[in-house]
Each structure stands twice: as C-alpha cells, then as structure tokens.
Design a protein around this motif. Structure first.
Motif, mmCIF file in Angstrom:
data_model
loop_
_atom_site.group_PDB
_atom_site.id
_atom_site.type_symbol
_atom_site.label_atom_id
_atom_site.label_comp_id
_atom_site.label_asym_id
_atom_site.label_seq_id
_atom_site.Cartn_x
_atom_site.Cartn_y
_atom_site.Cartn_z
ATOM 1 N N SER A 166 0.827 -1.203 0.000
ATOM 2 C CA SER A 166 0.000 0.000 0.000
ATOM 3 C C SER A 166 0.865 1.258 0.000
ATOM 4 O O SER A 166 0.607 2.206 -0.747
ATOM 5 C CB SER A 166 -0.922 0.002 1.227
ATOM 6 N N ILE A 167 1.905 1.269 0.822
ATOM 7 C CA ILE A 167 2.758 2.452 0.948
ATOM 8 C C ILE A 167 3.559 2.703 -0.338
ATOM 9 O O ILE A 167 3.746 3.848 -0.753
ATOM 10 C CB ILE A 167 3.705 2.295 2.156
ATOM 11 N N TRP A 168 4.012 1.624 -1.000
ATOM 12 C CA TRP A 168 4.852 1.760 -2.193
ATOM 13 C C TRP A 168 4.049 1.767 -3.493
ATOM 14 O O TRP A 168 4.621 1.787 -4.586
ATOM 15 C CB TRP A 168 5.886 0.627 -2.234
ATOM 16 N N MET A 169 2.722 1.747 -3.386
ATOM 17 C CA MET A 169 1.886 1.615 -4.574
ATOM 18 C C MET A 169 2.151 2.699 -5.615
ATOM 19 O O MET A 169 2.291 2.421 -6.811
ATOM 20 C CB MET A 169 0.405 1.630 -4.183
ATOM 21 N N MET A 170 2.222 3.951 -5.202
ATOM 22 C CA MET A 170 2.408 5.049 -6.154
ATOM 23 C C MET A 170 3.774 4.988 -6.831
ATOM 24 O O MET A 170 3.887 5.154 -8.050
ATOM 25 C CB MET A 170 2.235 6.404 -5.459
ATOM 26 N N ALA A 171 4.817 4.756 -6.053
ATOM 27 C CA ALA A 171 6.156 4.674 -6.633
ATOM 28 C C ALA A 171 6.221 3.522 -7.645
ATOM 29 O O ALA A 171 6.800 3.667 -8.735
ATOM 30 C CB ALA A 171 7.203 4.479 -5.536
ATOM 31 N N ASN A 172 5.628 2.392 -7.297
ATOM 32 C CA ASN A 172 5.601 1.256 -8.228
ATOM 33 C C ASN A 172 4.844 1.607 -9.507
ATOM 34 O O ASN A 172 5.255 1.233 -10.611
ATOM 35 C CB ASN A 172 4.949 0.043 -7.556
ATOM 36 N N ALA A 173 3.738 2.315 -9.350
ATOM 37 C CA ALA A 173 2.940 2.701 -10.525
ATOM 38 C C ALA A 173 3.712 3.663 -11.419
ATOM 39 O O ALA A 173 3.714 3.512 -12.649
ATOM 40 C CB ALA A 173 1.630 3.344 -10.077
ATOM 41 N N TYR A 174 4.370 4.651 -10.825
ATOM 42 C CA TYR A 174 5.152 5.595 -11.625
ATOM 43 C C TYR A 174 6.267 4.858 -12.362
ATOM 44 O O TYR A 174 6.593 5.196 -13.511
ATOM 45 C CB TYR A 174 5.759 6.694 -10.748
ATOM 46 N N TYR A 175 6.856 3.856 -11.703
ATOM 47 C CA TYR A 175 7.917 3.090 -12.354
ATOM 48 C C TYR A 175 7.373 2.346 -13.578
ATOM 49 O O TYR A 175 7.999 2.345 -14.648
ATOM 50 C CB TYR A 175 8.544 2.099 -11.363
ATOM 51 N N LYS A 176 6.227 1.723 -13.419
ATOM 52 C CA LYS A 176 5.620 0.998 -14.544
ATOM 53 C C LYS A 176 5.319 1.946 -15.703
ATOM 54 O O LYS A 176 5.599 1.643 -16.866
ATOM 55 C CB LYS A 176 4.330 0.309 -14.085
ATOM 56 N N LEU A 177 4.754 3.091 -15.383
ATOM 57 C CA LEU A 177 4.336 4.030 -16.422
ATOM 58 C C LEU A 177 5.526 4.671 -17.137
ATOM 59 O O LEU A 177 5.543 4.776 -18.362
ATOM 60 C CB LEU A 177 3.439 5.113 -15.810
ATOM 61 N N VAL A 178 6.527 5.105 -16.382
ATOM 62 C CA VAL A 178 7.662 5.779 -17.025
ATOM 63 C C VAL A 178 8.522 4.765 -17.794
ATOM 64 O O VAL A 178 9.091 5.090 -18.843
ATOM 65 C CB VAL A 178 8.501 6.582 -15.996
ATOM 66 N N SER A 179 8.594 3.528 -17.309
ATOM 67 C CA SER A 179 9.328 2.493 -18.035
ATOM 68 C C SER A 179 8.639 2.176 -19.354
ATOM 69 O O SER A 179 9.298 1.979 -20.386
ATOM 70 C CB SER A 179 9.439 1.217 -17.185
ATOM 71 N N ASP A 180 7.305 2.142 -19.327
ATOM 72 C CA ASP A 180 6.553 1.890 -20.554
ATOM 73 C C ASP A 180 6.754 3.030 -21.548
ATOM 74 O O ASP A 180 6.916 2.803 -22.754
ATOM 75 C CB ASP A 180 5.064 1.731 -20.227
ATOM 76 N N PHE A 181 6.782 4.271 -21.033
ATOM 77 C CA PHE A 181 7.055 5.428 -21.895
ATOM 78 C C PHE A 181 8.430 5.304 -22.552
ATOM 79 O O PHE A 181 8.594 5.548 -23.756
ATOM 80 C CB PHE A 181 6.988 6.723 -21.077
ATOM 81 N N GLN A 182 9.425 4.887 -21.782
ATOM 82 C CA GLN A 182 10.783 4.753 -22.321
ATOM 83 C C GLN A 182 10.843 3.669 -23.404
ATOM 84 O O GLN A 182 11.510 3.848 -24.423
ATOM 85 C CB GLN A 182 11.765 4.430 -21.193
ATOM 86 N N ARG A 183 10.160 2.564 -23.164
ATOM 87 C CA ARG A 183 10.155 1.482 -24.154
ATOM 88 C C ARG A 183 9.542 1.944 -25.475
ATOM 89 O O ARG A 183 10.086 1.708 -26.552
ATOM 90 C CB ARG A 183 9.387 0.272 -23.612
ATOM 91 N N LYS A 184 8.397 2.618 -25.378
ATOM 92 C CA LYS A 184 7.721 3.103 -26.581
ATOM 93 C C LYS A 184 8.556 4.157 -27.303
ATOM 94 O O LYS A 184 8.635 4.178 -28.533
ATOM 95 C CB LYS A 184 6.346 3.678 -26.220
ATOM 96 N N ASN A 185 9.195 5.027 -26.534
ATOM 97 C CA ASN A 185 10.014 6.087 -27.111
ATOM 98 C C ASN A 185 11.223 5.500 -27.837
ATOM 99 O O ASN A 185 11.582 5.936 -28.938
ATOM 100 C CB ASN A 185 10.473 7.035 -25.997
ATOM 101 N N ALA A 186 11.851 4.493 -27.234
ATOM 102 C CA ALA A 186 13.013 3.854 -27.851
ATOM 103 C C ALA A 186 12.614 3.138 -29.144
ATOM 104 O O ALA A 186 13.345 3.155 -30.134
ATOM 105 C CB ALA A 186 13.636 2.862 -26.872
ATOM 106 N N LYS A 187 11.427 2.545 -29.127
ATOM 107 C CA LYS A 187 10.943 1.825 -30.303
ATOM 108 C C LYS A 187 10.707 2.788 -31.470
ATOM 109 O O LYS A 187 11.024 2.500 -32.627
ATOM 110 C CB LYS A 187 9.646 1.086 -29.954
ATOM 111 N N GLN A 188 10.151 3.967 -31.148
ATOM 112 C CA GLN A 188 9.865 4.958 -32.191
ATOM 113 C C GLN A 188 11.145 5.509 -32.814
ATOM 114 O O GLN A 188 11.169 5.883 -33.984
ATOM 115 C CB GLN A 188 9.039 6.108 -31.610
ATOM 116 N N GLN A 189 12.217 5.565 -32.014
ATOM 117 C CA GLN A 189 13.469 6.145 -32.504
ATOM 118 C C GLN A 189 14.317 5.168 -33.301
ATOM 119 O O GLN A 189 15.269 5.560 -33.959
ATOM 120 C CB GLN A 189 14.281 6.681 -31.318
ATOM 121 N N GLN A 190 13.971 3.867 -33.240
ATOM 122 C CA GLN A 190 14.715 2.882 -34.016
ATOM 123 C C GLN A 190 14.377 3.020 -35.495
ATOM 124 O O GLN A 190 13.204 3.101 -35.860
ATOM 125 C CB GLN A 190 14.367 1.468 -33.549
ATOM 126 N N PRO A 191 15.382 3.048 -36.387
ATOM 127 C CA PRO A 191 15.093 3.148 -37.822
ATOM 128 C C PRO A 191 14.433 1.875 -38.333
ATOM 129 O O PRO A 191 14.696 0.787 -37.828
ATOM 130 C CB PRO A 191 16.484 3.325 -38.449
#
Length: 395
Positions: A359-384
C-alpha cells in the motif's frame, strides 16, 4: 551525451518512496526538512564516513525552481531531531512547495553519488553530472487545475544542484541534476495501473480490468477518488479533496503534548503509535506505559466519517460501481475505523491492502511501470525501420 537513468519518485506527505534504474535501488526518506547552517556540529566527525548517509542528509540546494534558493537543509531522519523541522502545511499544493522539490532533488542526488553509478554518470573532481528520466505524480485536484504543466516545465528547463555538506560518505560532493524527460501522472490513475498491471504493463488482475471501480487514495494533505470505467479514469467524475490525515495527526500530537506532557518529534511518530503491532495506541509517560486510545479514537473516527461521506457521495453519483479500493498511507491509518463505519452503515463493497508495504509503495511502483513503458515506446519509435540505413547509403 550523458546517460539517462530511470527514476520513479512518490513524494508523499509522510515520506518519499523512490525506485531507480532497473529496480536496482530503492530509497525511503521521511518527508521532513529543517533549515540549517553549513557547519552543523557533530560528535565524532572523524567517524562520519562509517555512518549511514540516510541518517545524516545535510545538503545545500541550488535551483531556479525554488523560492528559497541556495538554502541549507537537514533532510529526513536528521531533520526530525531539529526544533525547526517542517512538514508540508495543510491546504498547500504539493506542486508549489519548495519542500516537494528539496525532497525530490535529495533523493535523486543520493542515487547519483552511489559507487554503483560511477560508470554511468560523468564525474569531474567532486562534481557528478546526472541525467534522469523521471516518473512522478501529483494529486488529482492539482492535475485538473493544470498545475502539473508548470511543475514539469520548471524541472525540465534548468539544471539543479545538490551539494552534500556534513553527510556521511558523500561530504564535499556536488550533483548537477538534469532531466531527459519528466512524466507527471495523476495519483488516482497511477493507483489503477498498479492494481491491474505488472512492471511490463501486462494485465495481472483481469477480474478488475472491465469492472467499474473507485479508488480512494487517502494521503497526508489530500484525498483523490478516481472513477474507473472502460479501463480509463473518468476525468469529469473523478474528485480531489483538500483533506488528508496530516491535520488529524497533528491534532493527536498536540493533545498528547498538552495532556501527557510528551513531545513527539513529528507526525511520523504519531503514525507509529497508531499502527504498531504491539502496544498500539500506547506511549511511555515518565517510564510508564500509558494508553492514548481515547485521543486517537475520537480524532481518527471523526476523520473517517468525513472520508466515508466522500465515498458515499461519489458512489451515489456512480451507482453501477462494483468495488472501492482504499489506498495510500492514510488508508492504513483509517482502515479499522472505515471498516467499522461501513459495517454499521451502508455496507459497500470496499477493499484494503493488507500488505502494508504494498500500500505504501503503490504510487512509486505505478510511476515506475508508467515511465518504463514510456521509455520502451520512445526507444521503439526512434529505431530506424529495417532497410532505412541502407537506403540512405545508396542515395
């Protein structure tokens, strides 16, 4: 170009929870600061480097984003021992408080100076240049008011410096913090993501995915009620309230002081008294175990009634809701009171997280999931695309 490191940071009213890298480092720091002088007195200065840095965070913070620039602070556990310790005031906005930024910068700097990151970030003498991709969040009310835009831009537009003063192991080091990208999420939405998805954004709780649910996130200064329908937060029906547990904790602290003559260092001490497994709602008065049940029950039950009214009003406007999850540090404090009220009144289908850490770490875990997903999608878009480089060579 400097490497970027992932950071997911929940600056909660009670404490900061931070996850870094590939979940290789976590930080938990009480959200307490105190203004200080550059040469704080310390017994056994020669043994400073044998101590835990988290027990002696003493820093100077320079940032154009701060109202009080170049100020010197004790942070976390060290600050709780100060007479002038400050916690975030009631009615304030997280996005507009210097304390939020000081805690954010301190957490990032403590990660940046670790020996494990020497090969990642450039170091020149005692200066570390650290770059992060940050995922964090703000209360729903502040996001609906558009405050996330200014909060994000003031962080992105500058370099922010943390100088470690009389801090174990890191004394004399400076960290220049910059951001490759910053994602600011509404806290209610983040809680939903954490409920239904794993770190790779795969669905783990299929039963909840298509349900109409409420998430009541009770924090220190605010309460968010997210209305989830068709896998999305209903922005129009979601509500943010300027009420949390901090004011009640402060009232308990003050009444204990006036009635029993016991001075508690911070609201965190009150939380420990309320939630500890043994001798709950008891304190030591002149060496004698003394109950403060009468104080805690009266004040917390009154707050629980206000929180329950918010639940009832939101549920009535969303009559097809199937379940409400209570999350956040405040829900752990009020859990038994809310359960008792619900059993004697409306009997809604409500749920709590019995695992306190989850319960206490829920928000930090959620932000990690969301920002990691953003990074994955961003890296995929930048690949030629395949063959793209060969075409360039031929031309």
């Amino acid at each position: 170009m400097n490497n970027t490191r992932t950071a997911a940071i929940d600056v909660g009213n009670d404490s900061v929870k931070a996850i870094f890298g590939k979940m290789d480092h976590e930080l938990y720091i009480p959200n307490v600061i105190a203004l200080d002088t550059e040469d704080r007195p310390i017994i056994g200065i020669e043994d400073l480097n044998d101590k835990d840095p988290l027990e002696g965070i003493h820093i100077r913070v320079h940032s154009p984003a701060l109202k009080e620039n170049n100020a010197i602070y004790r942070v976390g556990n060290l600050a709780t021992k100060s007479d002038n310790a400050t916690e975030i005031d009631f009615g304030s906005s997280k996005s507009e408080e210097d304390q939020t930024l000081v805690m954010l910068f301190a957490s990032l700097a403590l990660d940046a100076v670790r020996d494990e990151n020497q090969d990642l970030f450039r170091r020149n003498n005692n200066v570390v240049d650290a770059n992060y991709t940050l995922g964090t969040g703000l209360p729903l009310r502040e996001v609906k008011e558009g405050k996330d835009v200014g909060y994000r831009s003031q962080l992105l537009s500058s370099v922010h410096q943390v100088e470690f003063l009389v801090t174990p192991k890191y004394r004399g080091l400076k960290v220049n913090l910059s951001f490759d990208e910053i994602k600011v999420y509404p806290e209610g939405f983040a809680a939903y993501i954490n409920l239904v998805m794993d770190n790779n954004l795969n669905i783990i709780n299929r039963d909840l995915v298509d349900k109409r649910i409420l998430i009541q996130d009770i924090g220190g200064l605010s309460t968010d009620i997210a209305v989830i329908k068709n896998r999305n937060v209903d922005d129009d029906k979601a509500q943010g309230y300027n009420i949390g547990v901090s004011e009640s904790l402060e009232a308990i602290r003050e009444e204990i002081r006036s009635k029993h003559g016991v001075e508690l260092d911070s609201r965190r001490d009150v939380v420990e008294i309320i939630t500890k497994k043994n001798d709950r709602n008891h304190i030591m008065v002149k060496g004698s175990r003394t109950s403060v049940h009468d104080i805690t029950d009266r004040i917390l039950l009154e707050l629980a009634k206000k929180q329950y009214r918010h639940l009832r009003n939101t549920w009535q406007k969303n009559s097809q809701t199937e379940i409400c999850y209570f999350v956040g540090g405040g829900s752990m404090v009020l859990k038994e009171y809310l359960k008792t009220l619900n059993n004697s009144l409306d009997g809604y289908n409500i749920a709590f997280f019995e695992d306190e850490k989850e319960s206490i770490w829920m928000m930090a875990n959620a932000y990690y999931k969301l920002v990691s997903d953003f990074q994955r999608k961003n890296a995929k878009q930048q690949q030629p695309e395949k063959g793209q480089d060969k075409k360039k060579i031929k031309n």
